[in-house]
Scaffold this active site. Structure first.
Site, PDB file in Angstrom:
ATOM      1  N   HIS B 196       0.812  -1.222   0.000  1.00  0.00           N
ATOM      2  CA  HIS B 196       0.000   0.000   0.000  1.00  0.00           C
ATOM      3  C   HIS B 196       0.847   1.275   0.000  1.00  0.00           C
ATOM      4  O   HIS B 196       0.351   2.341  -0.328  1.00  0.00           O
ATOM      5  CB  HIS B 196      -1.037  -0.014   1.134  1.00  0.00           C
ATOM      6  CG  HIS B 196      -0.446   0.141   2.493  1.00  0.00           C
ATOM      7  ND1 HIS B 196      -0.101  -0.921   3.270  1.00  0.00           N
ATOM      8  CD2 HIS B 196      -0.146   1.244   3.198  1.00  0.00           C
ATOM      9  CE1 HIS B 196       0.406  -0.476   4.399  1.00  0.00           C
ATOM     10  NE2 HIS B 196       0.383   0.835   4.389  1.00  0.00           N
ATOM     11  N   ASP B 253       8.634  -6.456   8.359  1.00  0.00           N
ATOM     12  CA  ASP B 253       7.354  -5.751   8.293  1.00  0.00           C
ATOM     13  C   ASP B 253       7.449  -4.457   7.482  1.00  0.00           C
ATOM     14  O   ASP B 253       6.471  -4.049   6.855  1.00  0.00           O
ATOM     15  CB  ASP B 253       6.887  -5.437   9.728  1.00  0.00           C
ATOM     16  CG  ASP B 253       5.416  -5.061   9.773  1.00  0.00           C
ATOM     17  OD1 ASP B 253       4.628  -5.766   9.122  1.00  0.00           O
ATOM     18  OD2 ASP B 253       5.071  -4.066  10.442  1.00  0.00           O
ATOM     19  N   HIS B 258       7.976  -2.260   2.031  1.00  0.00           N
ATOM     20  CA  HIS B 258       7.700  -0.837   1.783  1.00  0.00           C
ATOM     21  C   HIS B 258       8.950  -0.015   1.489  1.00  0.00           C
ATOM     22  O   HIS B 258       9.014   0.715   0.518  1.00  0.00           O
ATOM     23  CB  HIS B 258       6.991  -0.212   2.984  1.00  0.00           C
ATOM     24  CG  HIS B 258       5.752  -0.930   3.394  1.00  0.00           C
ATOM     25  ND1 HIS B 258       4.850  -1.409   2.482  1.00  0.00           N
ATOM     26  CD2 HIS B 258       5.254  -1.238   4.613  1.00  0.00           C
ATOM     27  CE1 HIS B 258       3.852  -1.994   3.132  1.00  0.00           C
ATOM     28  NE2 HIS B 258       4.074  -1.902   4.422  1.00  0.00           N
TER      29      HIS B 258
HETATM   30  N1  LIG Z   1      -4.876  -4.518   9.497  1.00  0.00           N
HETATM   31  C1  LIG Z   1      -4.093  -3.807   8.741  1.00  0.00           C
HETATM   32  O1  LIG Z   1      -4.072  -2.590   8.828  1.00  0.00           O
HETATM   33  C2  LIG Z   1      -3.209  -4.458   7.686  1.00  0.00           C
HETATM   34  C3  LIG Z   1      -2.291  -3.674   7.014  1.00  0.00           C
HETATM   35  C4  LIG Z   1      -1.548  -4.264   6.004  1.00  0.00           C
HETATM   36  C5  LIG Z   1      -1.708  -5.598   5.707  1.00  0.00           C
HETATM   37  N2  LIG Z   1      -2.567  -6.362   6.393  1.00  0.00           N
HETATM   38  C6  LIG Z   1      -2.729  -7.771   6.032  1.00  0.00           C
HETATM   39  O2  LIG Z   1      -4.057  -7.989   5.649  1.00  0.00           O
HETATM   40  C7  LIG Z   1      -4.492  -9.277   6.038  1.00  0.00           C
HETATM   41  C8  LIG Z   1      -5.708  -9.166   6.909  1.00  0.00           C
HETATM   42  O3  LIG Z   1      -5.419  -8.393   8.050  1.00  0.00           O
HETATM   43  P1  LIG Z   1      -6.468  -8.149   9.197  1.00  0.00           P
HETATM   44  O4  LIG Z   1      -5.841  -7.224  10.141  1.00  0.00           O
HETATM   45  O5  LIG Z   1      -7.795  -7.769   8.623  1.00  0.00           O
HETATM   46  O6  LIG Z   1      -6.582  -9.601   9.848  1.00  0.00           O
HETATM   47  P2  LIG Z   1      -7.655 -10.072  10.893  1.00  0.00           P
HETATM   48  O7  LIG Z   1      -8.237  -8.913  11.618  1.00  0.00           O
HETATM   49  O8  LIG Z   1      -7.009 -11.152  11.647  1.00  0.00           O
HETATM   50  O9  LIG Z   1      -8.817 -10.618   9.974  1.00  0.00           O
HETATM   51  C9  LIG Z   1      -8.860 -11.809   9.339  1.00  0.00           C
HETATM   52  C10 LIG Z   1     -10.297 -12.332   9.387  1.00  0.00           C
HETATM   53  O10 LIG Z   1     -10.307 -13.596   8.799  1.00  0.00           O
HETATM   54  C11 LIG Z   1     -11.305 -14.390   9.406  1.00  0.00           C
HETATM   55  N3  LIG Z   1     -10.815 -15.756   9.535  1.00  0.00           N
HETATM   56  C12 LIG Z   1      -9.875 -16.223  10.381  1.00  0.00           C
HETATM   57  N4  LIG Z   1      -9.711 -17.551  10.215  1.00  0.00           N
HETATM   58  C13 LIG Z   1     -10.560 -17.937   9.253  1.00  0.00           C
HETATM   59  C14 LIG Z   1     -10.873 -19.181   8.637  1.00  0.00           C
HETATM   60  N5  LIG Z   1     -10.286 -20.303   8.999  1.00  0.00           N
HETATM   61  N6  LIG Z   1     -11.803 -19.191   7.673  1.00  0.00           N
HETATM   62  C15 LIG Z   1     -12.435 -18.062   7.287  1.00  0.00           C
HETATM   63  N7  LIG Z   1     -12.179 -16.879   7.837  1.00  0.00           N
HETATM   64  C16 LIG Z   1     -11.256 -16.790   8.802  1.00  0.00           C
HETATM   65  C17 LIG Z   1     -11.575 -13.816  10.774  1.00  0.00           C
HETATM   66  O11 LIG Z   1     -12.964 -13.574  10.924  1.00  0.00           O
HETATM   67  P3  LIG Z   1     -13.897 -14.711  11.638  1.00  0.00           P
HETATM   68  O12 LIG Z   1     -13.430 -14.783  13.037  1.00  0.00           O
HETATM   69  O13 LIG Z   1     -15.279 -14.218  11.440  1.00  0.00           O
HETATM   70  O14 LIG Z   1     -13.617 -15.960  10.866  1.00  0.00           O
HETATM   71  C18 LIG Z   1     -10.807 -12.507  10.798  1.00  0.00           C
HETATM   72  O15 LIG Z   1     -11.600 -11.419  11.169  1.00  0.00           O
HETATM   73  C19 LIG Z   1      -3.312  -9.902   6.719  1.00  0.00           C
HETATM   74  O16 LIG Z   1      -2.635 -10.657   5.768  1.00  0.00           O
HETATM   75  C20 LIG Z   1      -2.461  -8.729   7.136  1.00  0.00           C
HETATM   76  O17 LIG Z   1      -1.111  -9.071   7.204  1.00  0.00           O
HETATM   77  C21 LIG Z   1      -3.335  -5.798   7.375  1.00  0.00           C
END
Ligand SMILES: NC(=O)c1ccc[n+]([C@@H]2O[C@H](COP(=O)([O-])OP(=O)(O)OC[C@H]3O[C@@H](n4cnc5c(N)ncnc54)[C@H](OP(=O)(O)O)[C@@H]3O)[C@@H](O)[C@H]2O)c1
Lengths: 336, 510
Positions: B196, B253, B258
């Site tokens: 990003h 990270d 980045h």
């Molecule tokens: N957050 C950020 O700002 C950010 C920034 C850059 C990159 N990223 C990347 O973006 C990705 C997502 O980040 P995030 O922060 O949104 O992660 P997260 O909050 O952990 O969200 C992932 C979601 O996936 C669902 N999940 C988990 N296990 C699952 C399974 N077995 N089957 C289906 N769904 C499942 C969960 O919802 P349920 O509990 O409802 O299943 C969870 O809310 C990651 O790869 C992260 O490295 C995030």
């Protein structure tokens, strides 16, 4: 702000501007803050007069515009109440972007003159525009678009317009044929002219353009037989005529214009129909258009229609605008 | 060929999303709520989402379409930045949102998504174009890609594309493996690895600054540039993401992805044409030209750090090892710095210092280009320590928080005598004037949906940047650090200053 009116001579004005900047920097230094930042992307001249009922809103818009289009703003006011001779006020508009320490300032110069003294305005303005950057004139004097304008004022205004990279007018509320005739004259002299009545069409035009992107049959375009444009004003506003001209440039059908009750002012509805399908846009609220393609409906925001947004859009298109020019050419053939 | 749309007006209309469906895996997660949905909503508000659009969300939590829409509405209202929320636009937009509850490990989940996609296609005529967005934990990437292949969801009448979030791999080997697995299901041209940072207006502005102006490029090389410092500092700690961060660290990270991409943007050769292939070729070429350290060079050219507890502004803040979910013996780098060299004709011998860390004194990302001193020091500069040769020119490209450019040069101090002092000429970009610029996710989402990969990372770029950091990771892996080695609220460990001192340089204070 300079509290006293200065004689509007370029050297006096420039000297006063320099003084304003120095005192701003000193003020900041006393407060221990970082010094002011000066930014400039163009000279923006606003020509206004006693007839301009929304001059307050316009001056607020001008301040807002400084954020995205930092400029030397020159407000030229033609007023019967102005004193003898030209007088000028000089000040800086400053603001702190949210959460930032540094203050950003733009300069503003106000010059007032009686209509019969407008002949003197041109030479003054010539001496105070920012060198090497575009000059945009936002002409809010309705009289400029009328043929009945006082000669001296007209000639004075002409000398200002001749400096402009682009002139922006708003033909809303002005007898359309006269306004368009005057704009045509300007354009024939090779000037770039923008009309906010055209800018107001952007949400409508964008929605129609997108509808045809998706339309299975862009080919269906050639089957469109009915084009209807409805407005709420007493007589067809320029926006309705522009819309008709623009559509006729893309569709082999004549547009029918008519008055209709509903949300306005200005354009209210555009309908395009072929034997197989229809596209209809109707204004359903102050900021909303409903789009129907066949039996599918979508609410579209009219974001972009405030005075600030209209001016912002026009200031981002400073060069020739082929689509507007083509519609403008065609508009003479439209019957309201 | 179909006729061109006579109503297009590129001068005034922003690019818009073509008819398509987007499937978001991890739709109940943070990224979806904070970034993806607000970005999609904003595009709808700007009339850039067509009627023929659908979004299908998936995660495990059971929800109906209605529940999901309500939840997304709350997120958008909460997280949308600098933008109004228009109820009627939302009402239309939410009709395009669907939800499928299911576990990614369960094959029935994919069947259910297929069914939902067919339903959405029927209702919204999305042209059978589908974008898959992997916003789940990285451990699911392989499973999802494999399952999409098994269910032939990677093919159809329309296009299929996949966006993969960071981190792309954990090291060079895993990145390479993930690339191979991905390519078994999706050809490279349909794979969009998101970084990003590249979507930020500010980073794109670097390209405009370099290649839109003629006066800087002639100076942009080893003859005139003494060293370059890239800083990405955060003042916050790990904010409840300690468990995740512990596995990553600052080098993985921030620097691997980045900051090396930012470095490539600053140093790459001008592309002959501004298109995806040419821009990415030049970026990749530059990344390949970064010298890969030998293990024995790592202690000289790389520094790891971890913050310890300290008082900041009268408030006690915990050290990394005291953060929730973090191992009290953790060896994770919350600070990383490196000295990199680019082995090409333009940059040979110029050190590029990159540092990134958490709990540093302030949040700032910038790139400072330090120019050589003039060949003869004609003037002296008065300092508290007496007169000395003045500090030479510095050009700073600021990425956040105050986007802009400043150039430091010498000017004469007012008064008699030829005394000089450095002054800074500042320029702030439009966005700093209070103007809204699109979020990185708005830009990148429109890009992928319109098929423009310019700002996405390609396989060779990802692997090249892993190659650069891999030797550092390997050495650090086998090393026991005496952490913590910097206090929260300071500019990192002493070793980092020493690393620059060895080259005769000092870190600037951003
Ligand atoms: N957050 C950020 O700002 C950010 C920034 C850059 C990159 N990223 C990347 O973006 C990705 C997502 O980040 P995030 O922060 O949104 O992660 P997260 O909050 O952990 O969200 C992932 C979601 O996936 C669902 N999940 C988990 N296990 C699952 C399974 N077995 N089957 C289906 N769904 C499942 C969960 O919802 P349920 O509990 O409802 O299943 C969870 O809310 C990651 O790869 C992260 O490295 C995030």
């Amino acid at each position: 702000m300079s509290s006293v009116a200065l004689p509007a001579q370029p050297e006096r004005i420039m000297k006063e501007l320099a003084r304003v900047w120095t005192s701003l920097a000193e003020e900041e230094r006393h407060q221990g803050g970082p010094t002011v930042l000066r930014a400039c992307a163009m000279t923006l001249i606003v020509a206004t007069d006693d007839e301009d009922e929304e001059s307050l809103a316009a001056s607020q818009t001008l301040t807002e515009l400084m954020h995205a289009h930092p400029s030397r703003a020159i407000v030229l006011r033609s007023s019967d109440r102005a004193g003898e001779g030209l007088s000028a006020h000089v000040f800086a508009q400053c603001w702190k972007p949210f959460g930032k320490a540094q203050q950003i300032c733009c300069e503003q110069i106000e010059i007032a003159a009686r209509p019969d003294q407008w002949l003197d305005v041109g030479p003054t303005v010539l001496g105070i525009i920012v060198p090497d950057l575009p000059v945009v004139v936002w002409c809010r004097q309705k009289s400029a678009l009328r043929s009945s304008a006082n000669d001296r004022a007209q000639v004075g205004l002409e000398s200002v317009l001749s400096l402009a990279t682009k002139t922006i007018v708003d033909t809303r509320g002005i007898p359309v044929p006269e306004a368009l005739a005057r704009m045509r004259e300007w354009k024939q002299r090779g000037r770039i002219v923008g009309d906010l009545e055209w800018t107001r069409l952007t949400p409508w035009r964008q929605t129609i353009a997108h509808a045809f992107e998706d339309f299975d049959a862009l080919s269906e375009l050639k089957n469109i037989r009915t084009v209807e444009i409805a407005y709420t004003d007493e007589v067809a506003p320029a926006s309705a005529l522009y819309a008709a001209a623009w559509l006729e440039n893309g569709i082999a059908a004549n547009a029918a214009l008519r008055r209709e009750e509903g949300f306005g002012p200005g354009l209210h509805r555009i309908s395009l129909k072929s034997g197989n399908t229809s596209i209809e846009l109707e204004r359903t609220g102050p900021t909303c258009i409903r789009l129907n393609v066949g039996d599918k409906e979508q609410q579209i925001s009219m974001a972009g229609s405030s005075l600030y947004e209209l001016m912002h859009e026009e200031l981002t298109v400073l060069g020739p605008d082929a689509v507007f020019d083509a519609a403008f050419e065609k508009v003479g053939e439209i019957r309201s | 060929m179909a006729d061109a749309n006579p109503f297009q007006d590129p001068l005034r209309f922003e690019r818009r999303v073509p008819p398509c469906a987007i499937v978001i895996f991890g739709a109940n997660g943070d990224l979806t709520k904070r970034k993806l949905l607000p970005a999609l909503y904003r595009l709808a508000y700007e009339r850039r989402i067509p009627q023929n659009f659908a979004m299908v969300g998936n995660s495990r939590t059971p929800m109906s379409d209605e529940d999901f829409r309500q939840k997304m509405k709350e997120s958008v209202q909460k997280f949308i930045e600098n933008s109004p929320f228009d109820e009627s636009v939302w009402e239309s937009f939410e009709q395009t949102l669907y939800y499928v509850a299911g576990d990614l490990k369960d094959t029935r989940c994919y069947q259910a998504i297929q069914k939902k996609l067919a339903e959405a296609e029927q209702q919204n005529q999305t042209g059978d174009n589908v974008l898959y967005y992997l916003s789940t934990q990285p451990s699911y990437y392989e499973i999802v890609i494999e399952q999409l292949g098994k269910h032939t969801m990677n093919r159809g009448k329309g296009w299929r594309r996949i966006v993969i979030e960071k981190p792309f791999g954990h090291d060079l080997a895993s990145a390479h493996k993930l690339n191979q697995q991905t390519h078994e299901v999706f050809p490279e041209e349909d794979v969009y690895r998101i970084d990003h940072y590249l979507g930020k207006e500010t980073v794109q502005n670097i390209l405009a600054f370099r290649f839109g102006n003629g006066i800087f490029e002639p100076l942009w090389n080893r003859r005139y540039v003494n060293n370059v410092q890239i800083t990405a500092a955060e003042s916050i700690g790990v904010e409840g993401r300690g468990a995740y961060y512990q596995e990553a660290g600052a080098l993985r990270d921030m620097i691997q992805n980045h900051l090396l991409q930012v470095m490539a943007t600053v140093t790459m050769e001008p592309p002959t044409v501004f298109d995806a292939t040419n821009v990415r070729d030049e970026r990749a070429k530059l990344l390949r030209a970064i010298r890969v350290m030998k293990p024995e060079q790592v202690p000289l050219y790389a520094v790891a750090g971890q913050y310890g507890p300290a008082k900041i502004g009268g408030q006690q803040v915990p050290g990394f090892r005291q953060e929730e979910g973090v191992d009290p013996e953790s060896q994770t780098d919350t600070y990383a710095a490196g000295t990199f060299f680019v082995d090409n004709w333009r940059w040979a011998g110029v050190p590029f210092y990159i540092r990134s860390g958490k709990r540093l004194p302030k949040r700032v990302t910038d790139i400072a280009i330090q120019f050589n001193a003039p060949p003869l020091a004609m003037f002296q500069q008065e300092t508290r320590m007496g007169p000395r040769a003045p500090r030479p020119n510095l050009l700073v490209l600021r990425i956040q928080p105050e986007e802009g450019i400043s150039l430091r040069f010498l000017s004469k101090s007012p008064g008699s005598g030829m005394r000089v002092r450095p002054v800074s000429m500042d320029f702030n970009y439009g966005s700093s004037f209070g103007e809204r610029s699109p979020s990185a996710y708005e830009t990148l989402l429109v890009d992928v949906m319109t098929g423009d990969p310019t700002l996405y990372t390609r396989q060779d770029m990802v692997e090249a940047s892993w190659k650069v950091v891999q030797p550092i990771l390997d050495v650090w892996q086998n090393q026991k650090f005496n952490f913590p080695n910097y206090d929260a609220g300071t500019w990192g460990p002493r070793e980092s200053d020493e690393m620059l001192a060895r080259q005769g340089h000092v870190w600037r204070t951003p």
